[in-house]
Write a protein that holds these residues in place. Structure first.
Motif, short mmCIF file in Angstrom:
data_model
loop_
_atom_site.label_atom_id
_atom_site.label_comp_id
_atom_site.label_asym_id
_atom_site.label_seq_id
_atom_site.Cartn_x
_atom_site.Cartn_y
_atom_site.Cartn_z
N UNK A 294 34.57 6.49 63.86
CA UNK A 294 34.39 6.46 65.11
C UNK A 294 35.59 5.54 65.30
N UNK A 295 35.75 4.53 64.61
CA UNK A 295 37.07 3.23 65.22
C UNK A 295 38.33 4.52 64.46
N UNK A 296 38.54 5.50 63.17
CA UNK A 296 39.37 5.93 62.22
C UNK A 296 39.60 7.13 63.47
N UNK A 297 38.59 7.59 63.97
CA UNK A 297 39.26 8.92 64.99
C UNK A 297 39.75 8.18 66.28
N UNK A 298 39.72 7.46 67.08
CA UNK A 298 40.13 6.69 68.30
C UNK A 298 41.07 5.94 67.95
N UNK A 299 41.27 5.33 66.54
CA UNK A 299 42.24 4.36 67.00
C UNK A 299 43.09 4.71 65.80
N UNK B 255 36.94 -3.38 58.88
CA UNK B 255 38.47 -3.33 58.83
C UNK B 255 38.81 -2.12 57.81
N UNK B 256 37.61 -1.90 57.08
CA UNK B 256 37.71 -1.21 56.32
C UNK B 256 38.77 0.20 56.45
N UNK B 257 39.10 0.39 57.74
CA UNK B 257 39.71 1.94 57.85
C UNK B 257 41.01 1.65 58.21
N UNK B 258 41.61 0.33 57.43
CA UNK B 258 43.30 0.76 57.42
C UNK B 258 43.68 0.76 56.14
N UNK B 259 44.65 1.71 56.55
CA UNK B 259 45.16 2.01 55.38
C UNK B 259 45.85 1.24 54.86
#
Length: 320
Positions: free
Chosen positions: A7-12, A192-196
């Protein structure tokens, strides 16, 4: 992938191409905001002047998006300070800012003192060794902050071409990220795993948040800020922006080892309770549509000492 990360990846996750400087300058004016850009620098004579000049031309003169550009010099022995000043930056030395606190080595020290030496409501940090700098980096980082009051901190994501003896590899280059920072985040801070690019040197934040967290003096500063700001404001207050490609100088393996040591120390100091770490590792691939998350199970099992296995089964030991 964890549902909250998805969800975070899609929204942020945003694209820098979403915004243009002129539109954001109007939004900034309407909100009465001010913007400071800080460049920490140590012997960056070949690149710092071009970066400062580009920002001033595109984002101060052509579109009034940036109010001040400050280069924080960490004791350069080349012409970094002179070149930056000639290009239009305000130059300060880490030895003279907050002098009562002394001076310690490291990038985080320059960022911390740069925060004190500036006044903008929004602060953008940009590394001074970028090659082919694009002012859209700054525009993209400011976009979420000037259009969504719920967002307080934004990091850049990008491809990092890696120069090798065989030529330029179009992606990669983030060796400490892939070998240390990403596994640490996935294990102990999986939210915080979504931070590329968790160690990105380009990011922006609201001063009201940045002044409430510590700055690690060395190369652990980006890791520490990410973890501390998430703890302070919540993961949903953090975002990332795809700025395309980032080119800069690459360091030796020995230098990267020292960098990794500082990041590890930063992580250990913030490690949560002694619970079992997550076994999921999220990595990212560049696709035609942006970036794609790929999930791996990196959990490990431990077999007991063979002597205890034999004893439990009533078997004689090998020397019996």
């Amino acid at each position: 992938m964890r549902p909250d990360v998805s969800r975070w990846l899609r929204r942020r996750t945003f694209s820098a191409a979403t915004w243009c400087a002129a539109e954001l300058a109007e939004a900034k004016s309407a909100r009465g905001s001010t913007v400071s850009v800080v460049l920490p620098a140590l012997d960056e004579e070949p690149t710092v002047g071009t970066i400062v000049g580009t920002i001033r031309r595109a984002l101060v003169e052509e579109a009034p998006l940036v109010d001040e550009v400050v280069v924080v010099d960490s004791g350069s022995v080349d012409r970094t300070a002179a070149v930056a000043a000639e290009a239009g930056a305000t130059v300060v030395d880490t030895a003279t800012v907050l002098s009562a606190h002394g001076r310690v080595p490291g990038k985080g020290e320059a960022l911390w003192k740069g925060l004190h030496a500036t006044s903008g409501d929004l602060v953008v940090f940009v590394d001074a060794d970028l090659v082919g700098f694009d002012p859209q980096f700054v525009v993209g980082l400011l976009g979420p902050l000037l259009t969504d009051p719920a967002i307080g901190y934004v990091k850049a994501l990008y491809d990092r071409p890696l120069h090798t003896p065989e030529g330029i590899v179009p992606s990669g280059g983030g060796r400490v990220t892939e070998l240390l920072a990403r596994p640490l985040l996935n294990a102990w801070w999986p939210e915080l795993a979504g931070f590329v690019q968790p160690l990105s040197g380009e990011y922006a934040g609201r001063r009201e948040l940045l002044e409430r967290v510590p700055f690690v003096s060395g190369y652990g500063v980006e890791f520490g800020l990410l973890v501390d700001l998430a703890g302070l404001a919540g993961v949903d207050a953090l975002a990332q922006v795809d700025v395309g490609t980032r080119r800069h100088s690459h360091q030796s393996d020995a230098a990267l080892g020292r960098m990794a040591g500082q990041i590890l120390s930063t992580a250990i100091a913030r490690r949560p309770g002694a619970g079992r770490p997550s076994s999921e590792l999220l990595q990212f691939l560049r696709t035609a549509d942006g970036v794609e998350a790929v999930s791996w199970d990196v959990g490990v099992s431990e077999r007991p000492p063979m002597r205890t296995v034999r004893a439990a089964a009533g078997e004689p030991g090998p020397l019996s």
